[in-house]
Design a protein around this motif. Structure first.
Motif, PDB file in Angstrom:
ATOM      1  N   VAL A  83      84.172  24.389 -16.382  1.00 60.76           N
ATOM      2  CA  VAL A  83      82.938  24.871 -15.575  1.00 60.76           C
ATOM      3  C   VAL A  83      82.651  23.747 -14.709  1.00 60.76           C
ATOM      4  CG1 VAL A  83      82.084  26.490 -17.243  1.00 60.76           C
ATOM      5  CG2 VAL A  83      81.300  24.096 -17.465  1.00 60.76           C
ATOM      6  N   TYR A  84      82.151  24.311 -13.459  1.00 62.67           N
ATOM      7  CA  TYR A  84      81.803  23.537 -12.366  1.00 62.67           C
ATOM      8  C   TYR A  84      80.387  23.853 -11.957  1.00 62.67           C
ATOM      9  CZ  TYR A  84      86.680  22.617 -11.854  1.00 62.67           C
ATOM     10  OH  TYR A  84      87.909  22.380 -12.030  1.00 62.67           O
ATOM     11  N   LEU A  85      79.675  22.893 -11.312  1.00 59.34           N
ATOM     12  CA  LEU A  85      78.408  23.014 -10.643  1.00 59.34           C
ATOM     13  C   LEU A  85      78.780  22.428  -9.290  1.00 59.34           C
ATOM     14  CD1 LEU A  85      75.387  22.304 -12.923  1.00 59.34           C
ATOM     15  CD2 LEU A  85      75.921  24.665 -12.048  1.00 59.34           C
ATOM     16  N   VAL A  86      78.927  23.270  -8.304  1.00 60.86           N
ATOM     17  CA  VAL A  86      79.187  22.737  -7.016  1.00 60.86           C
ATOM     18  C   VAL A  86      78.194  22.797  -5.936  1.00 60.86           C
ATOM     19  CG1 VAL A  86      80.925  23.146  -5.208  1.00 60.86           C
ATOM     20  CG2 VAL A  86      81.568  23.434  -7.297  1.00 60.86           C
ATOM     21  N   ASP A  87      77.854  21.964  -5.035  1.00 58.22           N
ATOM     22  CA  ASP A  87      76.712  21.924  -3.826  1.00 58.22           C
ATOM     23  C   ASP A  87      77.299  22.827  -2.918  1.00 58.22           C
ATOM     24  OD1 ASP A  87      74.346  20.336  -2.999  1.00 58.22           O
ATOM     25  OD2 ASP A  87      75.635  20.986  -1.278  1.00 58.22           O
ATOM     26  N   THR A  88      77.114  23.665  -2.433  1.00 58.65           N
ATOM     27  CA  THR A  88      77.679  24.676  -1.285  1.00 58.65           C
ATOM     28  C   THR A  88      77.452  24.135  -0.184  1.00 58.65           C
ATOM     29  OG1 THR A  88      75.822  26.289  -1.524  1.00 58.65           O
ATOM     30  CG2 THR A  88      77.602  26.782  -2.761  1.00 58.65           C
ATOM     31  N   VAL A  89      76.834  23.102   0.267  1.00 51.81           N
ATOM     32  CA  VAL A  89      76.507  22.608   1.612  1.00 51.81           C
ATOM     33  C   VAL A  89      77.463  21.713   1.854  1.00 51.81           C
ATOM     34  CG1 VAL A  89      75.106  21.133   2.996  1.00 51.81           C
ATOM     35  CG2 VAL A  89      74.047  23.077   1.622  1.00 51.81           C
ATOM     36  N   THR A  90      77.811  20.709   0.550  1.00 48.21           N
ATOM     37  CA  THR A  90      78.945  19.805   0.816  1.00 48.21           C
ATOM     38  C   THR A  90      80.094  19.790   0.482  1.00 48.21           C
ATOM     39  OG1 THR A  90      77.933  18.615  -0.839  1.00 48.21           O
ATOM     40  CG2 THR A  90      76.947  17.795   1.380  1.00 48.21           C
ATOM     41  N   GLY A  91      80.000  20.630  -0.669  1.00 52.42           N
ATOM     42  CA  GLY A  91      81.078  20.920  -1.554  1.00 52.42           C
ATOM     43  C   GLY A  91      81.321  19.851  -2.438  1.00 52.42           C
ATOM     44  N   ARG A  92      80.569  19.225  -2.969  1.00 53.07           N
ATOM     45  CA  ARG A  92      80.428  18.216  -3.994  1.00 53.07           C
ATOM     46  C   ARG A  92      80.362  18.860  -5.409  1.00 53.07           C
ATOM     47  NH1 ARG A  92      78.449  12.889  -2.542  1.00 53.07           N
ATOM     48  NH2 ARG A  92      77.284  13.643  -0.536  1.00 53.07           N
ATOM     49  N   ILE A  93      81.273  18.406  -5.926  1.00 53.38           N
ATOM     50  CA  ILE A  93      81.244  18.536  -7.540  1.00 53.38           C
ATOM     51  C   ILE A  93      80.028  18.054  -8.129  1.00 53.38           C
ATOM     52  CG2 ILE A  93      82.551  18.900  -9.434  1.00 53.38           C
ATOM     53  CD1 ILE A  93      84.924  19.543  -7.869  1.00 53.38           C
ATOM     54  N   LEU A  94      79.098  18.674  -8.724  1.00 54.68           N
ATOM     55  CA  LEU A  94      78.001  17.892  -9.258  1.00 54.68           C
ATOM     56  C   LEU A  94      78.408  17.563 -10.720  1.00 54.68           C
ATOM     57  CD1 LEU A  94      74.994  20.012  -7.824  1.00 54.68           C
ATOM     58  CD2 LEU A  94      75.656  17.623  -7.150  1.00 54.68           C
ATOM     59  N   HIS A  95      78.978  18.545 -11.248  1.00 57.77           N
ATOM     60  CA  HIS A  95      79.278  18.316 -12.691  1.00 57.77           C
ATOM     61  C   HIS A  95      80.492  19.262 -13.077  1.00 57.77           C
ATOM     62  CE1 HIS A  95      78.711  17.707 -16.888  1.00 57.77           C
ATOM     63  NE2 HIS A  95      78.381  18.699 -17.048  1.00 57.77           N
ATOM     64  N   LEU A 102      58.253  12.353  -2.983  1.00 57.23           N
ATOM     65  CA  LEU A 102      58.014  13.975  -3.561  1.00 57.23           C
ATOM     66  C   LEU A 102      58.223  14.885  -2.020  1.00 57.23           C
ATOM     67  CD1 LEU A 102      55.861  14.042  -6.524  1.00 57.23           C
ATOM     68  CD2 LEU A 102      58.591  14.146  -6.456  1.00 57.23           C
ATOM     69  N   THR A 103      57.371  14.216  -1.146  1.00 60.35           N
ATOM     70  CA  THR A 103      57.442  14.860  -0.061  1.00 60.35           C
ATOM     71  C   THR A 103      58.546  14.683   1.117  1.00 60.35           C
ATOM     72  OG1 THR A 103      55.694  13.416   0.804  1.00 60.35           O
ATOM     73  CG2 THR A 103      55.058  15.485  -0.057  1.00 60.35           C
ATOM     74  N   THR A 104      59.150  13.769   0.963  1.00 65.25           N
ATOM     75  CA  THR A 104      60.266  13.622   1.975  1.00 65.25           C
ATOM     76  C   THR A 104      61.460  14.643   1.720  1.00 65.25           C
ATOM     77  OG1 THR A 104      61.474  12.146   0.211  1.00 65.25           O
ATOM     78  CG2 THR A 104      60.003  11.279   2.299  1.00 65.25           C
ATOM     79  N   PRO A 105      61.671  15.164   3.006  1.00 66.50           N
ATOM     80  CA  PRO A 105      62.968  16.083   3.049  1.00 66.50           C
ATOM     81  C   PRO A 105      64.104  15.658   2.187  1.00 66.50           C
ATOM     82  CG  PRO A 105      62.567  15.314   5.192  1.00 66.50           C
ATOM     83  CD  PRO A 105      61.570  14.888   4.374  1.00 66.50           C
ATOM     84  N   VAL A 106      64.757  16.518   1.379  1.00 69.73           N
ATOM     85  CA  VAL A 106      66.137  16.320   0.653  1.00 69.73           C
ATOM     86  C   VAL A 106      67.193  16.699   1.436  1.00 69.73           C
ATOM     87  CG1 VAL A 106      67.280  16.477  -1.478  1.00 69.73           C
ATOM     88  CG2 VAL A 106      64.554  16.497  -1.413  1.00 69.73           C
ATOM     89  N   SER A 107      67.998  15.663   1.610  1.00 74.56           N
ATOM     90  CA  SER A 107      69.498  16.189   2.293  1.00 74.56           C
ATOM     91  C   SER A 107      70.465  16.357   1.371  1.00 74.56           C
ATOM     92  CB  SER A 107      69.566  15.114   3.382  1.00 74.56           C
ATOM     93  OG  SER A 107      71.009  15.220   3.865  1.00 74.56           O
ATOM     94  N   SER A 108      71.289  17.268   1.454  1.00 76.20           N
ATOM     95  CA  SER A 108      72.384  17.520   0.637  1.00 76.20           C
ATOM     96  C   SER A 108      73.389  16.301   0.860  1.00 76.20           C
ATOM     97  CB  SER A 108      73.119  18.808   1.048  1.00 76.20           C
ATOM     98  OG  SER A 108      72.267  19.988   0.399  1.00 76.20           O
ATOM     99  N   TYR A 109      73.312  15.657   2.124  1.00 84.19           N
ATOM    100  CA  TYR A 109      74.192  14.632   2.400  1.00 84.19           C
ATOM    101  C   TYR A 109      73.828  13.361   1.686  1.00 84.19           C
ATOM    102  CZ  TYR A 109      76.399  17.897   5.553  1.00 84.19           C
ATOM    103  OH  TYR A 109      77.021  18.855   5.946  1.00 84.19           O
ATOM    104  N   SER A 110      72.998  13.409   1.079  1.00 85.91           N
ATOM    105  CA  SER A 110      72.582  12.079   0.227  1.00 85.91           C
ATOM    106  C   SER A 110      73.350  12.274  -0.988  1.00 85.91           C
ATOM    107  CB  SER A 110      71.115  12.175  -0.132  1.00 85.91           C
ATOM    108  OG  SER A 110      70.309  11.752   0.991  1.00 85.91           O
ATOM    109  N   ARG A 111      73.878  11.089  -1.341  1.00 85.60           N
ATOM    110  CA  ARG A 111      74.801  11.054  -2.831  1.00 85.60           C
ATOM    111  C   ARG A 111      73.609  11.474  -3.986  1.00 85.60           C
ATOM    112  NH1 ARG A 111      78.205   8.401  -6.316  1.00 85.60           N
ATOM    113  NH2 ARG A 111      76.921   6.779  -6.694  1.00 85.60           N
ATOM    114  N   PRO A 112      73.825  12.503  -4.565  1.00 86.51           N
ATOM    115  CA  PRO A 112      72.774  12.801  -5.820  1.00 86.51           C
ATOM    116  C   PRO A 112      73.174  11.863  -6.856  1.00 86.51           C
ATOM    117  CG  PRO A 112      74.648  14.584  -5.483  1.00 86.51           C
ATOM    118  CD  PRO A 112      74.998  13.516  -4.581  1.00 86.51           C
ATOM    119  N   GLU A 113      72.107  11.633  -7.667  1.00 86.87           N
ATOM    120  CA  GLU A 113      72.118  10.684  -8.558  1.00 86.87           C
ATOM    121  C   GLU A 113      71.698  11.951  -9.731  1.00 86.87           C
ATOM    122  OE1 GLU A 113      70.023   7.234  -8.608  1.00 86.87           O
ATOM    123  OE2 GLU A 113      70.425   7.228  -6.190  1.00 86.87           O
ATOM    124  N   VAL A 114      72.723  12.569 -10.346  1.00 88.45           N
ATOM    125  CA  VAL A 114      72.177  13.464 -11.432  1.00 88.45           C
ATOM    126  C   VAL A 114      72.723  13.215 -12.625  1.00 88.45           C
ATOM    127  CG1 VAL A 114      72.066  15.480  -9.712  1.00 88.45           C
ATOM    128  CG2 VAL A 114      74.159  14.852 -10.824  1.00 88.45           C
TER     129      VAL A 114
END
Lengths: 298, 983
Positions: free
Chosen positions: B737-749, B809-821
Motif C-alpha cells: 500500500v502506498y500513500l502518494v502525494d499527487t502534486v509531486t509524485g512523492r511516496i509519503l508512505h 500555522l498560517t503560512t501556506p503549505v507547499s507540496s514542494y517542501s519535503r514533508p516530515e511525516v
C-alpha cells in the motif's frame, strides 16, 4: 578485463570526486532519515561509515574488495529544463548489487556523482528561475536494463532549489532492482509564494537516499494471550476487592455518615435549641405585644 | 483500575447504544426502495386459483415474482454478479426453473414463496449457448424431465427433485453449436438443431427416455451462416447466410434436408444490409428486420415465402401466445408521439388487428424495448390481453384495457453516480389560513403525542401517532429546511436517465431521459459521471442549481463524450453537446467558480489535452490565473503507472482553442510489472471538511495531522495474487500500500503486507486511510489503518507562541517542501468481506467519524473510527483511557445494533454515499445497489438538536403548569401573609 574496467571506472570516479564531486553515500538500510547540513555533504563521505574526511585510497581499497563478491551497477540521472528542452545526462549513480540468499536482489551503497552544469545549462536554469518553471529529472525504472519499461520522472519548481548553492534531495523508492519512484526536491521547506533567488554557487549539493518498503505490523493475535490477560485482570481485580469496601459502598456510607452526623448534631443541639426556644419564646411574646401596640395605634 | 474498566464498559455500552433504533423509529427517518432492474425474460403464471403473478428475470441477475395487479414484488432473489440468468420457465405449474451461468446452474424455486426447491450443477466441456426447454405435459416414468443444453451437453433433469436422468454429449459429435431444442408436441423425441463450423446444418433426434441418439441429419451450406437458426413450423427452419442477404429455408422431410435460398432483396424491394431474423417464435411466420422496416414473412405449406406485412422498424414484436382454440396471438407495439399503440394480432389472420389500443406514454420513458403478452378471459368470455412492456429507461409497465395499470421505475436498480442538490428556499408569503391550519394540526399532533407519553392514548390513537410520525408533511416538503435534511438526491442510471429523489420520503420528484445519452442505431451512449455544475450560494441566487452529466458515445476510451447540464429543480436539460468535439477520460472539478457560481471543470481527453468548461471568457480568465496551481494525476491500470500532470504554459497566440490546454507530464511512478499490479486507488473526497489539524493526545501533547487534499492511496498486489482468494499461495502474494502525494509524485508512505491479497476496499479521509483485504496466512479478512502525522508543525505546542502569533500555522503549505511525516498503523481482523467502504461526513467535521461498511450480506454497518485507531494498545494508560482510547483487540467488533440498515437489505450493494447535513451532528447516508436506502446517522448522537419526536406540548404544559403553580402559591402565600397580618 572486467576488473580493469571497474578499476578504471573507479579511478575516473575518484578523479571526478576530487574535482567537483559533491555526492553523498548512504547505506540502504534506514536511510529515510537523511537530513544533513548541506555543508557537510559536499564531501564524498557517508555518515554511516563515520569518518567524514575519508582518504580516497581507503575508499578504493574497500571498493576493490567488494567488487569481488558483489557486482556494481550504474545508472544515469537525466535532467530537463522546463518543457522545451529534452532530457540530458546530469549525473551517474553507482551502487552495489547485493544478491540475498533467497535470490532477491537489492541495491546498497548508493553513490552519486553529478556533472558540472555547463554554461548553457546555467543559462537555462536561470531562465527556469525567472519563469518559475519546472526542473525535471528522470531515472530508468529498471537499473539493470535501463530504461526498463518507462522512465521514472520527478519535477520540482526550480525556485525551490537555490539556497547557498543548489540543494537537492533525491529519495529513490526501490523495489528489488526496480526504481518505483523518485522523490526530488529541496532538502527542506519550499516556501510559497516562491521568491526569485539566484544561487551564489552554481553547483549542486546532493543528498541521496534509497528507500525500500517497510513491513506492515502484524495483526496481534490474542488467542493465547487472552487467558493471560484475563488472569492479569483477575490479579488486578482481587486486591481491589480487598480494599474496595469503601470504594464500593461509599455512596451508601457517605450519606449514612452524614445522616448520623446530622442526627448527632441535632441531638447535641436539642438541649441548646430548647434553651434557645425559651429565649425565642420571650422575644415572640414581645412581638405580638408590639403588634398589638401598632394596631391599637392605628 | 476497576473504575477504568467500568468506564470502558460504560463507554462500550454507549457506543453500542448510540445507533440502536427502536422498532417504532423504523421508517421515521429512513426509507428503502426495492427494485429488480431491466427485465429480460418474463413468464406469466395465471394459475386459476390464487393470485396472478408474473415471474421475471433481469439484467441485474434478479429473479422476481411480481403481482400482476399492483406490480409489487412477492419474492425476489438476487443471484451473484457472475451468475447471469440465461432462461426462466415454469415447470409442473409450481416451480420456477432458472438456468444461469452459461447453462451450468439449474435451480427450481417454489412459485408461491420463492423458496429454493432444488439446485443442480451441470458440468460442461466448452462454453456454448444455454438453452432450456420445459415440456408442458411430457411424462417419462412418472417424471417430467427438463431439457437443458449447456456446455456442449444435452441434459435431462427431473423437474421434481433436480436429479440427472441422462446426458448426451454433443461435443463428441463434431464442433456443433446447438441453436434450438424443440419438442414436437406428443412425440418422445427431442430435436436439437444446430450448426457445425457455421457451414453445416445438423439436426439430432434424441430419445427423451434414455438420451439415445435416434437420428442425425445433416446438410452442408457452403455460404456460411449468420446468427441463429429459427424454427418456423414443424420441420422448417430459416437462417440467414453469412452475407446477410440470402434467406435459407431448411426443410426436413423423411430424414432428408432440403435447403432453399431466397434473396432478401427479392422479398423486400430496396432493402439494404443489416438484416436480422427476429427471435420471435410465431408458428408459420417469421419476422425480419432490415435497416428500414420489419417484415413478417409467412412460410406456406409448399415451402414458399410470402411477405405478409411491412411495419416500421421501431415496432417491437412479442413472442406468440397460444390461445385456447389452438391459435396463436402476438403483440406489436408502435411508438407514436407521446403515446404508444399496442395491437394484438392472430397468427392465422394477420390482416386485421384483433385488438388495438392506444396508451398515453410519458416522453421521459423513451422507446419500448421489449414486450411480453398474456391473455385472460374477460367477463364476456372473450379473450382479453395484457402486456408487460420494458421501456428504454428500464421501467416496467403493465398495460391492460388501454391503460397503464402500474409502472415500476426499475432503472433505479442500476445507479451509476449520485450527487445532491439543495431544495429551493421557502417563499415568505404564506397565507394565514395555511398557518392556522398547520398550527392546529401541529397542536393536535402534539396533544396526541402527549396522550401517548402519558399512556392515555387508545390503540387507535397510538396508530394515528405512528402515522403522523411516519408521514409528517414536514419531511417531504419541497423547500429547504433549517437542518439540511431535506435535499434532492440526483441519480444517474445506466439507461441514461436522471432521477431526482426527495430525501424525505424517497419519491421521484422529476426524471429526465437525457437526449444526449440516448443510444441510437449509430452509437451506443452511456452515462459516466455526475458533477455539481452550479450551486448558487452567494451570487446568482435567481438561478437554479444544476448538475453536469458526462457520458460517452461509443465503447472505446477515445470515443466522443456527451455532455449535458441539467437543472436540478426541474430536470430540464439546459445545455447539451452530443457528441462533443473530444473524448473524456477524466473529469476534474476545479475549486474555482465564476461570477455565476458555475464550477470550473477540466475534462481530460484521450490525447491528454485539457478542456475547460464552462467555455466562457471569464472562466478562461480565472483558469489562466490559476493554471500554475492546477495538478492532476492519472492511473494507468494496465501499464501499472501513475502519472502526474500540470498545465503547460502557453502563449495565447498559438493556442488552437481558448478552452483547450496542453498538458505536461510532471512525475511518474512506475510499478514493476513482474511484482506489482494496481488493484485499488482511493483519493479523499473533494468536499470533505476537516475541523482541526491538531489532535490532542493523552498527556496533553499535540499531534498534527498531515492533511493534504492531494493524497492518494494506492494498493498493489503481486500479479499472481490478482485472482480470487485461493488462487495464490501466501508466499507468492504480497499486498503493498502506498500513500502518494499527487502534486509531486512523492511516496509519503509505503508498506508491505506479506501473504495478503485483494480485493482491497479503502476509504481515505482527513489524515487516515482504512483498507480491507484478505490475509492468506491468517485465513481471515483484515482491516488496517494508516494515520499520517505532520512532524514539521510539532513545535507549535507552545500556547504562548500561538497567542503571540509566532507559529507557522498560517503560512501556506507547499507540496514542494519535503514533508516530515510519521505514520502509525495497525491491523485488525474483520469478520465480513466487504462490498464498499465509506465514511460519515458532517458539515464542519467536528463530529467523530463512523466508517460505513457495506457487508457481504448487503447491509451497511457503522463502525466507530475509534476502533481503528492505531494508537490503541493492549493496556492503555489512565490518561489514554480518559482520552477515549479503547484497549486493543485483535478483531473489530460487529455490534448488531450498529447496522444502519437495521433489518433491511440493500440487495446488490454497490456504493455508499454520505452527505453532510447542515446540522453538524448529522450525516445523510445513501446506499445504492439494486435497492436504494437512505437514512440519517448521528455518530456522536444528536447533541445539537432535540429529536424530532420531542414533545413540545409536554414541555409547554409543564411550563404552563409551573407558571400556574407559581401564581397559585404566590396568591396563597399573599393571602396567608395577609391573614397573618390580620391576626
Amino acid at each position: 578485463m572486467k576488473h580493469t574496467v571497474t578499476v578504471l571506472l573507479l579511478i575516473i570516479l575518484f578523479i571526478s570526486s576530487n574535482l567537483a564531486f559533491e555526492s553523498d553515500e548512504l547505506i540502504a538500510e534506514d536511510e529515510d532519515e537523511l537530513i544533513r547540513s548541506p555543508v557537510s555533504s559536499s564531501s564524498s563521505s557517508s555518515s554511516q561509515i563515520g569518518s567524514r574526511s575519508q582518504s580516497p585510497s581507503q575508499v578504493t581499497r574497500k571498493r576493490s574488495t567488494e567488487t569481488e563478491s558483489d557486482s556494481r551497477v550504474q545508472f544515469a540521472l537525466e535532467h530537463a529544463f522546463g518543457d522545451s528542452s529534452d532530457f540530458s545526462v546530469a549525473g551517474t549513480f553507482t551502487a552495489r548489487l547485493k544478491t540475498s540468499a533467497h535470490g532477491g536482489q537489492t541495491l546498497t551503497k548508493l553513490r552519486f556523482s553529478r556533472n558540472d552544469l555547463t554554461s548553457t545549462e546555467k543559462e537555462k536554469f536561470k531562465k527556469l528561475l525567472e519563469t518559475d518553471d519546472y526542473y525535471k529529472i528522470r531515472l530508468p525504472s529498471d537499473v539493470l536494463n535501463a530504461p526498463g519499461r518507462d522512465y521514472v520522472i520527478s519535477s520540482v519548481k526550480a525556485r525551490c532549489l537555490p539556497r547557498n548553492g543548489l540543494d537537492e534531495h533525491i529519495l529513490i523508492n526501490m523495489e528489488g532492482i526496480n526504481i518505483l519512484a523518485v522523490n526530488y526536491g529541496s532538502p527542506g521547506a519550499c516556501q510559497y509564494p516562491r521568491p526569485l533567488k539566484l544561487p551564489a554557487k552554481w553547483s549542486f549539493n546532493s543528498h541521496t537516499a534509497l528507500k525500500y518498503s517497510e513491513l506492515a505490523p502484524r495483526t496481534p493475535i490474542f488467542s493465547e494471550d487472552i487467558g493471560g490477560v484475563e488472569i492479569g485482570d483477575d490479579e488486578g481485580v482481587k486486591p481491589m476487592v480487598e480494599r474496595s469496601f469503601w470504594a464500593k459502598y461509599w455512596m451508601y456510607l457517605v450519606p449514612l455518615g452524614l445522616i448520623v452526623m446530622n442526627a448527632v448534631t441535632q441531638g447535641l443541639n436539642m438541649p441548646e435549641e430548647q434553651a434557645g426556644a425559651q429565649s425565642g419564646g420571650q422575644t415572640q411574646q414581645a412581638v405580638p405585644r408590639g403588634q398589638g401596640a401598632a394596631v391599637r395605634r392605628r | 483500575m476497576a473504575m477504568a474498566i467500568k468506564l470502558s464498559l460504560i463507554l462500550l455500552f454507549f457506543l453500542s447504544s448510540s445507533f440502536a433504533l427502536y422498532e417504532d423509529q423504523v421508517g421515521f427517518m429512513d426509507w428503502h426502495q426495492r427494485y429488480i432492474g431491466k427485465v429480460k425474460h418474463a413468464v406469466f403464471h395465471t394459475q386459476k386459483a390464487g393470485r396472478k403473478r408474473v415471474v421475471v428475470s433481469t439484467e441485474e441477475n434478479v429473479i422476481a415474482s411480481l403481482d400482476l395487479r399492483r406490480g409489487e414484488i412477492f419474492w425476489r432473489h438476487v443471484l451473484g454478479a457472475n451468475d447471469v440468468v440465461d432462461q426462466v420457465d415454469i415447470a409442473l405449474g409450481k416451480y420456477v426453473i432458472t438456468l444461469s451461468s452459461e447453462g451450468s446452474i439449474l435451480r427450481a424455486w417454489n412459485l408461491p414463496d420463492g423458496q429454493m426447491v432444488w439446485e443442480s450443477f451441470l458440468s460442461g466441456s466448452k462454453s456454448s449457448k444455454a438453452l432450456l426447454t420445459v415440456p408442458a405435459n411430457l411424462k417419462v416414468d412418472l417424471d417430467s424431465p427438463i431439457f437443458v443444453y449447456g456446455g456442449g451437453y444435452l441434459h435431462a433433469i427431473s423437474s421434481i427433485d433436480g436429479e440427472y436422468l441422462w446426458k448426451k454429449d454433443f461435443a463428441t459429435e463434431g464442433n456443433i453449436d446447438v441453436h434450438q431444442l424443440i419438442l414436437p408436441g406428443g412425440s418422445d423425441v427431442v430435436h436439437a438443431v444446430g450448426v457445425t463450423d457455421s457451414s453445416q446444418f445438423d439436426t439430432y433426434e434424441v430419445d427423451v427416455k434414455n438420451g439415445g441418439l435416434l437420428k442425425h441429419t445433416t446438410a452442408s451450406f457452403p455460404g456460411g451462416i449468420y446468427g441463429e437458426v429459427l424454427p418456423v413450423s414443424g420441420g422448417r427452419f430459416v437462417v440467414l447466410d453469412a452475407s446477410r442477404s440470402v434467406l435459407v429455408l431448411i426443410t426436413i422431410e423423411n430424414g432428408q434436408t432440403h435447403l432453399e435460398q431466397t434473396h432478401v432483396s427479392d422479398l423486400i424491394h430496396g432493402s439494404s444490409g443489416n438484416t436480422v431474423i427476429l427471435p420471435s417464435k410465431l408458428s408459420g411466420i417469421f419476422s425480419l428486420r432490415t435497416d428500414s422496416c420489419i417484415v413478417f414473412i409467412k412460410v406456406t405449406n409448399e415451402g414458399k415465402l410470402k411477405v405478409m406485412e411491412k411495419v416500421d422498424k421501431t415496432v417491437v414484436v412479442s413472442d406468440a401466445l397460444p390461445l385456447s382454440e389452438g391459435e396463436q396471438a402476438f403483440a406489436l407495439v408502435e411508438h407514436g408521439d407521446g403515446k404508444i399503440e399496442l395491437s394484438v394480432r392472430l397468427v392465422h389472420d394477420m390482416s386485421s388487428n384483433h385488438l388495438k389500443e392506444t396508451v398515453k406514454m410519458d416522453h421521459e420513458r423513451g422507446f419500448v424495448h421489449k414486450i411480453f403478452i398474456n391473455n385472460y378471459v374477460r367477463t364476456d368470455r372473450s379473450h382479453g390481453f395484457r402486456a408487460l412492456i420494458v421501456m428504454e429507461d428500464h421501467s416496467l409497465l403493465l398495460l391492460q384495457q388501454g391503460e397503464i395499470v402500474w409502472t415500476r421505475d426499475d432503472g433505479l436498480a442500476s445507479v451509476i453516480d449520485v450527487t445532491t442538490s439543495e431544495l429551493p428556499v421557502e417563499k415568505i408569503g404564506v397565507s394565514v389560513a395555511k398557518v392556522e391550519h398547520s398550527l392546529f394540526e401541529w397542536l393536535k399532533g402534539h396533544m396526541l403525542k402527549l396522550k401517548g407519553t402519558l399512556m392515555l392514548a387508545t390503540p387507535d390513537e397510538v396508530a394515528a401517532i405512528q402515522q403522523i410520525r411516519l408521514q409528517s408533511s414536514e419531511k417531504s416538503k419541497m423547500t429547504r429546511d433549517h437542518n439540511g435534511f431535506r435535499r434532492l438526491l440526483i441519480l444517474l442510471t445506466r439507461a441514461g436517465k436522471l432521477y431526482a429523489l426527495h430525501t424525505g420520503d424517497g419519491r421521484v420528484v422529476w426524471s429526465t431521459l437525457l437526449q444526449s445519452l440516448r443510444t441510437t442505431s449509430q452509437q451506443k451512449c452511456a452515462g459516466l459521471k455526475l458533477h455539481q455544475w452550479q450551486v448558487p450560494h452567494h451570487h446568482a441566487l435567481d438561478k437554479n442549481p444544476s448538475v453536469l452529466v458526462v457520458g460517452r458515445c461509443g465503447l472505446s476510451l477515445t470515443s466522443p463524450s456527451a455532455l449535458s447540464i441539467v437543472d436540478a429543480y426541474t430536470g430540464k436539460e439546459l445545455q447539451s453537446t452530443s457528441p462533443a468535439q473530444h473524448s473524456t477520460v477524466q473529469v476534474i472539478p476545479l475549486p474555482y467558480r465564476d461570477s455565476t457560481e458555475q464550477q470550473l471543470h477540466l475534462l481530460i481527453d484521450a490525447d491528454k489535452h485539457a478542456h475547460l468548461y464552462p467555455t466562457t471568457p471569464e472562466a478562461a480568465d480565472i483558469f489562466q490565473r490559476e493554471s500554475e496551481n492546477v495538478y492532476w494525476y492519472s492511473v494507468e491500470l494496465d501499464a501499472g503507472i501513475l502519472r502526474g500532470y500540470g498545465v503547460k504554459k502557453t502563449h495565447p497566440s498559438n493556442t488552437v482553442d481558448d478552452y483547450c490546454f496542453e498538458t505536461r507530464n510532471l512525475w511518474s511512478v512506475v510499478f514493476p510489472s513482474e511484482s506489482e499490479k494496481i488493484i485499488a486507488t482511493v483519493a479523499r473526497k473533494q468536499n470533505e471538511v476537516v475541523h482541526t489539524q491538531a489532535k490532542v493526545i493523552a498527556d496533553e501533547d499535540v499531534m498534527y495531522k498531515y492533511i493534504s487534499k492531494n493524497m492518494l492511496f494506492v494498493a498493489t498486489v503481486s500479479p499472481k495474487a490478482n485472482g480470487p482468494i485461493g488462487s495464490a499461495t501466501p508466499d507468492e502474494s504480497v499486498l503493498v500500500v502506498y500513500l502518494v502525494d499527487t502534486v509531486t509524485g512523492r511516496i509519503l508512505h509505503r508498506m508491505t503486507h506479506l501473504g495478503s491479497q485483494g480485493p482491497v476496499h479503502a476509504v481515505l479521509s482527513e489524515n487516515w486511510v482504512v483498507y480491507h483485504y484478505f490475509n492468506l496466512r491468517a485465513h481471515r479478512y483484515e482491516m488496517s489503518v494508516i494515520e499520517i502525522y505532520d512532524q514539521s508543525r510539532a513545535e507549535n505546542k507552545d500556547v504562548l507562541k500561538l497567542i503571540v502569533g509566532k507559529h507557522n500555522l498560517t503560512t501556506p503549505v507547499s507540496s514542494y517542501s519535503r514533508p516530515e511525516v510519521t505514520t502509525k498503523s495497525q491491523s485488525y481482523f474483520f469478520t465480513h468481506s466487504v462490498k464498499a467502504i465509506s465514511v460519515s461526513s458532517t458539515a464542519k467535521g467536528i463530529t467523530s467519524k463512523h466508517l460505513l461498511i457495506g457487508t457481504i450480506g448487503d447491509q451497511v454497518l457503522a463502525l466507530d473510527k475509534r476502533f481503528v485507531d492505531p494508537r490503541r494498545s493492549l493496556n492503555p494508560t489512565q490518561a489514554e483511557k480518559e482520552e477515549g482510547l479503547l484497549p486493543l483487540t485483535d478483531a473489530l467488533p460487529i455490534i448488531p445494533q450498529s447496522y444502519v440498515t437495521h433489518a433491511l437489505k440493500v440487495e446488490g450493494l454497490r456504493g455508499i454515499e454520505t452527505i453532510p447535513a447542515k446540522l453538524e451532528s448529522t450525516s445523510l447516508v445513501f446506499a445504492y445497489g439494486i435497492d436504494l436506502f437512505y437514512t440519517r446517522i448521528a455518530p456522536s448522537k444528536t447533541y445539537d438538536s432535540l429529536t424530532e419526536d420531542f414533545n413540545y406540548a409536554l414541555l409547554l404544559l409543564t411550563i404552563v403548569a409551573l407558571v400556574v403553580a407559581i401564581f397559585v402559591t404566590w396568591v396563597l402565600s399573599e393571602r396567608k401573609d395577609l391573614q397573618d397580618k390580620w391576626r
